[in-house]
Design a protein around this motif. Structure first.
Motif, PDB file in Angstrom:
ATOM      1  N   ALA A  86     -47.781  17.413 -10.652  1.00 27.94           N
ATOM      2  CA  ALA A  86     -46.643  16.861 -11.384  1.00 27.94           C
ATOM      3  C   ALA A  86     -45.430  17.779 -11.288  1.00 27.94           C
ATOM      4  N   LEU A  87     -45.660  19.099 -11.277  1.00 28.37           N
ATOM      5  CA  LEU A  87     -44.563  20.052 -11.129  1.00 28.37           C
ATOM      6  C   LEU A  87     -43.969  19.950  -9.725  1.00 28.37           C
ATOM      7  N   LEU A  88     -44.823  19.857  -8.717  1.00 29.20           N
ATOM      8  CA  LEU A  88     -44.350  19.838  -7.337  1.00 29.20           C
ATOM      9  C   LEU A  88     -43.647  18.544  -6.985  1.00 29.20           C
ATOM     10  N   ALA A  89     -44.137  17.431  -7.536  1.00 24.49           N
ATOM     11  CA  ALA A  89     -43.601  16.124  -7.153  1.00 24.49           C
ATOM     12  C   ALA A  89     -42.508  15.624  -8.077  1.00 24.49           C
ATOM     13  N   GLY A  90     -42.335  16.268  -9.222  1.00 25.68           N
ATOM     14  CA  GLY A  90     -41.351  15.812 -10.194  1.00 25.68           C
ATOM     15  C   GLY A  90     -39.922  16.045  -9.747  1.00 25.68           C
ATOM     16  N   GLY A  91     -39.002  15.410 -10.438  1.00 27.65           N
ATOM     17  CA  GLY A  91     -37.607  15.539 -10.058  1.00 27.65           C
ATOM     18  C   GLY A  91     -36.734  16.204 -11.104  1.00 27.65           C
ATOM     19  N   SER A  92     -37.332  16.728 -12.186  1.00 27.85           N
ATOM     20  CA  SER A  92     -36.551  17.291 -13.302  1.00 27.85           C
ATOM     21  C   SER A  92     -36.934  18.740 -13.544  1.00 27.85           C
ATOM     22  N   LEU A  93     -36.815  19.565 -12.514  1.00 25.72           N
ATOM     23  CA  LEU A  93     -37.292  20.947 -12.573  1.00 25.72           C
ATOM     24  C   LEU A  93     -36.666  21.726 -13.723  1.00 25.72           C
ATOM     25  N   ASP A  94     -35.341  21.776 -13.782  1.00 24.50           N
ATOM     26  CA  ASP A  94     -34.677  22.580 -14.811  1.00 24.50           C
ATOM     27  C   ASP A  94     -34.704  21.907 -16.174  1.00 24.50           C
ATOM     28  N   LYS A  95     -34.830  20.598 -16.196  1.00 25.55           N
ATOM     29  CA  LYS A  95     -34.922  19.892 -17.471  1.00 25.55           C
ATOM     30  C   LYS A  95     -36.260  20.174 -18.155  1.00 25.55           C
ATOM     31  N   ASP A  96     -37.323  20.266 -17.368  1.00 21.71           N
ATOM     32  CA  ASP A  96     -38.666  20.403 -17.931  1.00 21.71           C
ATOM     33  C   ASP A  96     -39.174  21.832 -17.996  1.00 21.71           C
ATOM     34  N   PHE A  97     -38.584  22.741 -17.202  1.00 21.00           N
ATOM     35  CA  PHE A  97     -39.129  24.091 -17.099  1.00 21.00           C
ATOM     36  C   PHE A  97     -38.047  25.164 -17.175  1.00 21.00           C
TER      37      PHE A  97
END
Length: 212
Positions: free
Chosen positions: A101-112
């Motif tokens: 989910a981390l690798l395929a997601g599109g909201s890197l800075d929003k979620d992490f």
């Protein structure tokens, strides 16, 4: 922090940002070692990872226990072959359910929250991310991603890249203190997947459990 470490930190975070930005599809084989919170028990498994941004992935464990985790963009399906049981959750609630989910997601800075992790030769781990690191740990560039929402299924995940920016490893600390290390091999990007690759249809007779 020294000037060299500052440069490495910037490079490591940039590697993850570039990976999320540039690698839209990929697949790889992996070997996973899970270590109990007390460090006394380990469990090894193998499998394959495939993903297509945004939010589509297929995480297949080949053994010793067969499991399949599929994200279709809206839901995440977890199929346990031995139990013939399927668990379904909304994608929005499962960002921590799988490292894919981390690798395929599109909201890197929003979620992490992202920060680089300095690792030197001879260190016991990627900043103690795992009690049994591989020999190659110190040769990788590591980034730690801390979930902004603390009610997820992991406390932190660390992503290791080779010097040329290729995904090499993940180290996950889950909410129970269990640690997992995944090492990737035969990584391939720009893969063209069939449209059905990230769809999942529960097998006939399987128990299907819907979770919020």
């Amino acid at each position: 922090m020294s000037v060299v470490n500052v440069a490495h930190a910037a490079d490591a975070v940039a590697m993850l940002r570039n990976f999320v930005k540039d690698v839209q599809t990929a697949r790889a084989n992996f070997t996973q070692v899970v270590t109990s919170p007390d460090g006394k028990k380990t469990r090894k498994s193998t499998g394959t990872l495939e993903f297509q941004r945004p939010d589509k992935f297929r995480f297949a464990y080949a053994g010793p226990t067969e499991q399949l985790i599929v994200g279709d963009g809206k839901k995440v399906w977890l199929y346990d072959t031995d139990l013939n049981q399927v668990t379904v959750r909304p994608m929005s609630a499962t960002i921590g359910a799988s490292p894919a989910a981390l690798l395929a997601g599109g909201s890197l800075d929003k979620d992490f929250t992202l920060k680089a992790v300095a690792v030197t030769a001879g260190s016991s781990s990627a900043a103690t991310a795992t009690s049994t690191p591989s020999q190659a740990t110190s040769s990788l560039e590591w980034v730690e991603a801390l979930p902004r929402h603390k009610d997820g299924q992991f406390q932190s995940v660390r992503v290791g890249f080779t010097k040329n920016g290729q995904l090499a490893a993940l180290e996950i600390l889950d909410s129970f203190g269990q640690r997992s290390r995944l090492d990737f091999a035969q990584f391939e990007s720009k893969v063209v997947f069939p449209t059905t690759r990230f769809q999942f249809i529960p097998p006939a007779g399987a128990d299907v459990l819907n979770q919020p």
